[in-house]
Design an enzyme around this catalytic site. Structure first.
Site, PDB file in Angstrom:
ATOM      1  N   HIS A 305       0.843  -1.264  -0.084  1.00 35.92           N
ATOM      2  CA  HIS A 305      -0.049  -0.034   0.044  1.00 35.92           C
ATOM      3  C   HIS A 305       0.882   1.155   0.065  1.00 35.92           C
ATOM      4  O   HIS A 305       0.816   2.179  -0.784  1.00 35.92           O
ATOM      5  CB  HIS A 305      -1.071   0.158   1.129  1.00 35.92           C
ATOM      6  CG  HIS A 305      -1.939   1.107   1.201  1.00 35.92           C
ATOM      7  ND1 HIS A 305      -2.795   1.286   0.204  1.00 35.92           N
ATOM      8  CD2 HIS A 305      -2.083   2.095   2.003  1.00 35.92           C
ATOM      9  CE1 HIS A 305      -3.562   2.139   0.549  1.00 35.92           C
ATOM     10  NE2 HIS A 305      -2.872   2.738   1.680  1.00 35.92           N
ATOM     11  N   GLU A 316       2.273  -1.137   8.069  1.00 36.09           N
ATOM     12  CA  GLU A 316       2.365  -2.017   6.932  1.00 36.09           C
ATOM     13  C   GLU A 316       3.468  -3.038   6.981  1.00 36.09           C
ATOM     14  O   GLU A 316       3.434  -4.327   6.744  1.00 36.09           O
ATOM     15  CB  GLU A 316       2.152  -1.622   5.576  1.00 36.09           C
ATOM     16  CG  GLU A 316       1.840  -2.885   4.494  1.00 36.09           C
ATOM     17  CD  GLU A 316       1.675  -2.158   3.369  1.00 36.09           C
ATOM     18  OE1 GLU A 316       1.437  -2.675   2.204  1.00 36.09           O
ATOM     19  OE2 GLU A 316       1.958  -0.791   2.732  1.00 36.09           O
ATOM     20  N   HIS A 342      -1.167   8.547  -5.567  1.00 34.81           N
ATOM     21  CA  HIS A 342      -2.099   7.581  -4.542  1.00 34.81           C
ATOM     22  C   HIS A 342      -3.468   7.751  -5.587  1.00 34.81           C
ATOM     23  O   HIS A 342      -4.068   8.788  -5.399  1.00 34.81           O
ATOM     24  CB  HIS A 342      -2.475   7.957  -3.130  1.00 34.81           C
ATOM     25  CG  HIS A 342      -3.156   6.891  -2.442  1.00 34.81           C
ATOM     26  ND1 HIS A 342      -4.044   5.908  -3.070  1.00 34.81           N
ATOM     27  CD2 HIS A 342      -3.338   7.034  -1.007  1.00 34.81           C
ATOM     28  CE1 HIS A 342      -4.492   5.285  -2.134  1.00 34.81           C
ATOM     29  NE2 HIS A 342      -4.346   5.714  -0.880  1.00 34.81           N
ATOM     30  N   PHE A 403      -9.371   4.454   4.189  1.00 31.02           N
ATOM     31  CA  PHE A 403     -10.053   5.314   5.485  1.00 31.02           C
ATOM     32  C   PHE A 403     -11.117   4.452   5.897  1.00 31.02           C
ATOM     33  O   PHE A 403     -11.813   3.878   5.051  1.00 31.02           O
ATOM     34  CB  PHE A 403     -10.351   6.421   4.960  1.00 31.02           C
ATOM     35  CG  PHE A 403      -9.182   7.514   4.709  1.00 31.02           C
ATOM     36  CD1 PHE A 403      -7.867   7.417   5.205  1.00 31.02           C
ATOM     37  CD2 PHE A 403      -9.403   8.989   4.559  1.00 31.02           C
ATOM     38  CE1 PHE A 403      -7.018   8.118   5.113  1.00 31.02           C
ATOM     39  CE2 PHE A 403      -8.786   9.901   4.529  1.00 31.02           C
ATOM     40  CZ  PHE A 403      -7.356   9.672   4.748  1.00 31.02           C
TER      41      PHE A 403
END
Length: 417
Positions: A305, A316, A342, A403
């Site tokens: 990610h 992560e 992103h 989110f």
């Protein structure tokens, strides 16, 4: 019941570093940054004045002018990559039953520009409601899958998943399972996002999520670097044609890779922050490995990610170390967001394509913009900094987290006939 095998037979990509799959891959292996000053609006008063925008796109080469005005950019992007992928897969509905072809798409936000313009126009006016008749259909996230089905005549399962930045990865997992269970033979899956707007930049600035490295925007997305200060907002889309293995063989389709598993989990912790011990990330990777019926030692590369945020990157990595143990130091790890930025709800699809191409080319794309080691990360980990690396790649795992604590992972494998 015995689950059917699922393979990848077509790809389409529209990214800040390339408007086709080949351009995208060339940008990845050459470490190209897609970041540049924002051109879509005057960003002079914003704390962040750069983004990873789509460049030199001729929408009219794909969509008639009279149709373009009925679509938000996120839908335009969806149609463009779907067409690329369908052409790549050589899908001919004169020979394939369209009732058995579905579209499962993902978008975290949907028509943000449309919403901003329509509502903003109302409040700037005299209070008289003057809304476009296309306002609602342009804005709603599910319209992307609807348009793809209408354009190409696909009458199978059709919907859109919404789980913030995990949206298109969730779409891929749903598509995998629908085909496994015999609900469809082919599904066009992926995601699109077009959030480089005043509301998008302003909203993420307000949540302190974006990098503010305006004087050095090309290197602003720097996952795992000690001086990372937030992500760079991107836009674009990715499409993947998933197909039942025997169906693909019967029609002589080109096969890129096999999709062997997917996992989902929730952090159940915070609206925007990841679990401090990476618990949700750990669980989702374990779930994906179990679904694929493989061990951690089978994985060669993880497309992380890796957003370039001070908090998110370490969590992560903690999860990777917990799941993979000593094997974590034999893996290649990289974040292609260092190049594309992103893409929010489209990130998972675009990064899944990078994972599939890594298998095809036996090459790990790099994590660019690394300048300073961060002592929080074990130096034995191979983040594939700055330069692509050739290696044997049989299995790739790709992570996306959103989110709200939404986590999703997918696993692709070099095809074994």
């Amino acid at each position: 019941m015995k689950l059917r095998r699922v393979v990848v037979t077509g790809l389409g990509a529209l990214t800040p570093i390339g408007n086709t799959v080949q351009e995208y891959w060339n940008g990845l292996v050459n470490g190209v940054s897609g970041a540049a000053p924002i051109t879509k609006f005057n960003a002079e008063k914003f704390r962040t004045r750069f983004a990873c925008e789509i460049k030199n796109l001729d929408v009219l080469a794909y969509i008639p002018r009279q149709e373009v005005r009925k679509m938000d950019p996120f839908t335009q992007y969806a149609i463009i990559v779907a067409q690329q992928a369908i052409e790549d897969a050589q899908i001919n509905t004169n020979k394939i039953n369209p009732d058995r072809i579905g579209v499962i798409w993902g978008s975290g936000i949907g028509g943000l520009l449309t919403f901003q313009e329509e509502v903003g126009g109302f409040y700037r006016g005299d209070g008289t409601p003057r809304f476009s008749p296309f306002f609602i259909p342009k804005m709603i996230a599910d319209i992307s899958a609807g348009y793809i089905s209408i354009k190409f005549g696909f009458r199978g399962p059709n919907f859109v998943t919404v789980s913030a930045c995990a949206s298109s990865t969730n779409a891929l997992v749903d598509a995998l399972n629908y085909i496994r269970l015999g609900k469809a033979d082919i599904i066009i899956s992926g995601g699109s996002e077009a959030a480089v707007t005043e509301a998008g930049i302003g909203g993420f600035n307000a949540s302190r999520a974006l990098s503010e490295r305006n004087d050095d925007y090309a290197t602003a997305s720097r996952p795992y670097d000690k001086d990372r200060d937030g992500f760079v907002l991107g836009e674009g889309a990715g499409a993947i044609v998933l197909e039942e293995y025997e169906h693909a063989l019967a029609r002589g389709a080109k096969i890129y890779a096999e999709m062997i598993g997917g996992g989902m989990s929730a952090d159940a912790y915070h609206l925007t922050a990841p679990h401090p011990e990476g618990l949700g990330a750990k669980n989702v990777m374990l779930n994906a490995l179990a679904d694929a019926n493989i061990s951690p030692q089978d994985v060669d590369y993880i497309n992380t990610h890796g957003t370039s945020t001070p908090i998110g990157d370490p969590q992560e990595v903690k999860a990777i170390e917990a799941v993979f143990g000593e094997h974590a130091y034999k893996l290649n790890i990289s974040s292609t967001k260092s190049m594309t930025g992103h893409l929010l709800g489209a990130a998972g699809a675009v990064e899944a394509i990078a994972s599939i191409l890594a298998i095809q080319h036996q090459t790990v794309p790099p994590t660019i913009n690394h300048f300073t080691d961060d002592e929080v990360f074990d130096p034995r980990l191979n983040f594939t900094f700055n330069v692509a690396q050739k290696r044997k790649i049989d299995v790739v795992l790709s992570n996306t987290f959103g989110f709200g604590g939404h986590n999703c992972s997918v696993i692709f494998k070099r095809i074994e006939m």
